[in-house]
Design a protein around this motif. Sequence first.
Motif, short mmCIF file in Angstrom:
data_model
loop_
_atom_site.label_atom_id
_atom_site.label_comp_id
_atom_site.label_asym_id
_atom_site.label_seq_id
_atom_site.Cartn_x
_atom_site.Cartn_y
_atom_site.Cartn_z
N GLY A 95 -13.15 8.84 44.98
CA GLY A 95 -13.36 9.71 46.12
C GLY A 95 -12.05 10.11 46.80
O GLY A 95 -10.96 10.04 46.22
N LEU A 96 -12.19 10.53 48.06
CA LEU A 96 -11.03 10.98 48.82
C LEU A 96 -10.02 9.86 49.04
O LEU A 96 -8.81 10.10 49.05
CB LEU A 96 -11.49 11.54 50.17
CG LEU A 96 -10.39 12.11 51.08
CD1 LEU A 96 -9.66 13.25 50.42
CD2 LEU A 96 -10.98 12.55 52.42
N LYS A 97 -10.51 8.63 49.20
CA LYS A 97 -9.61 7.50 49.42
C LYS A 97 -8.67 7.32 48.22
O LYS A 97 -7.46 7.13 48.39
CB LYS A 97 -10.42 6.23 49.66
CG LYS A 97 -9.58 5.01 49.98
CD LYS A 97 -10.45 3.82 50.30
CE LYS A 97 -9.61 2.61 50.69
NZ LYS A 97 -10.47 1.44 51.04
N GLY A 98 -9.22 7.37 47.02
CA GLY A 98 -8.38 7.23 45.84
C GLY A 98 -7.44 8.42 45.66
O GLY A 98 -6.31 8.25 45.20
N TRP A 99 -7.91 9.61 46.02
CA TRP A 99 -7.07 10.81 45.90
C TRP A 99 -5.86 10.69 46.82
O TRP A 99 -4.73 10.99 46.43
CB TRP A 99 -7.90 12.04 46.23
CG TRP A 99 -7.25 13.35 45.88
CD1 TRP A 99 -7.43 14.07 44.74
CD2 TRP A 99 -6.32 14.09 46.69
NE1 TRP A 99 -6.66 15.22 44.78
CE2 TRP A 99 -5.97 15.26 45.97
CE3 TRP A 99 -5.75 13.89 47.94
CZ2 TRP A 99 -5.09 16.21 46.45
CZ3 TRP A 99 -4.85 14.83 48.43
CH2 TRP A 99 -4.53 15.97 47.69
#
Length: 250
Positions: free
Chosen positions: A149-153
């Motif tokens: 998700g956005l956290k990993g991005w």
Amino acid sequence: MSRNRHPLARSRRSYRHSATYYRHREASARAEAEFVCKTFHFGLGGDAATATAEIIVGGAWLLAGSVLLLGLNAIKAQVAKGRRAAMNRQMAAAHLPTPAALEARWHRTRRKSLKEALRLGAMLMQIADTTSNAIRLDQNGKLAGRGTGLKGWLKAYCPSIPYSTAMRYKRLAEQLLLLFSLKGEGAGAAMDWVLPGDETAPSCARSRSQTAREIAKVQACVGKLLEFHPSQRSLGKMLRRELELGGKIG
């Protein structure tokens, strides 16, 4: 019989309070101290040559480990740089905010205004549309992992941006757009037309077209809203209340 026997009593062991007893104790302590000192200064080999060899070998391993660690860090940095460049090209080709653009805007000012927080939140909304937290299955239908998700991005391409703050900006932008029934994939791009005085949006106040006049009305409404709720907390509370009353959120 008592252990403290008389000195005249026959025994192979020395009397605990006799001079011989204390001499044995001193000799044992001296031998132990000499062994510790010898080991500390000369190594387990017991001489200077062995100690020198041990120091040289230990220093060589330490130096080799440091060089190897620096090399691995350099390789990781080059891999991350290549991945970031590829993501910049990919996002730019899709007309989406790139990692470079997001970081440049994020670090433009240390203390961000309410409008700036909403603009950043809208950029994060567009980026989040390209990511997924869904469960991934392999060819056999077994669990193979989960999307970051956005956290990993952000961790991969914008590590200088804190995830908790980014999510706060994103949530605030989502609520503002949802108030005008702007939701779903691509809704983040509408922030350019919603916020008044945004440098990325064309001027609608002087245009004569019907569409431009309607957009100008929305921008004027949002401008008044931000004047009445100048802080993120105040605006967030108002948006949640209105969205709950309107049945748009539970």
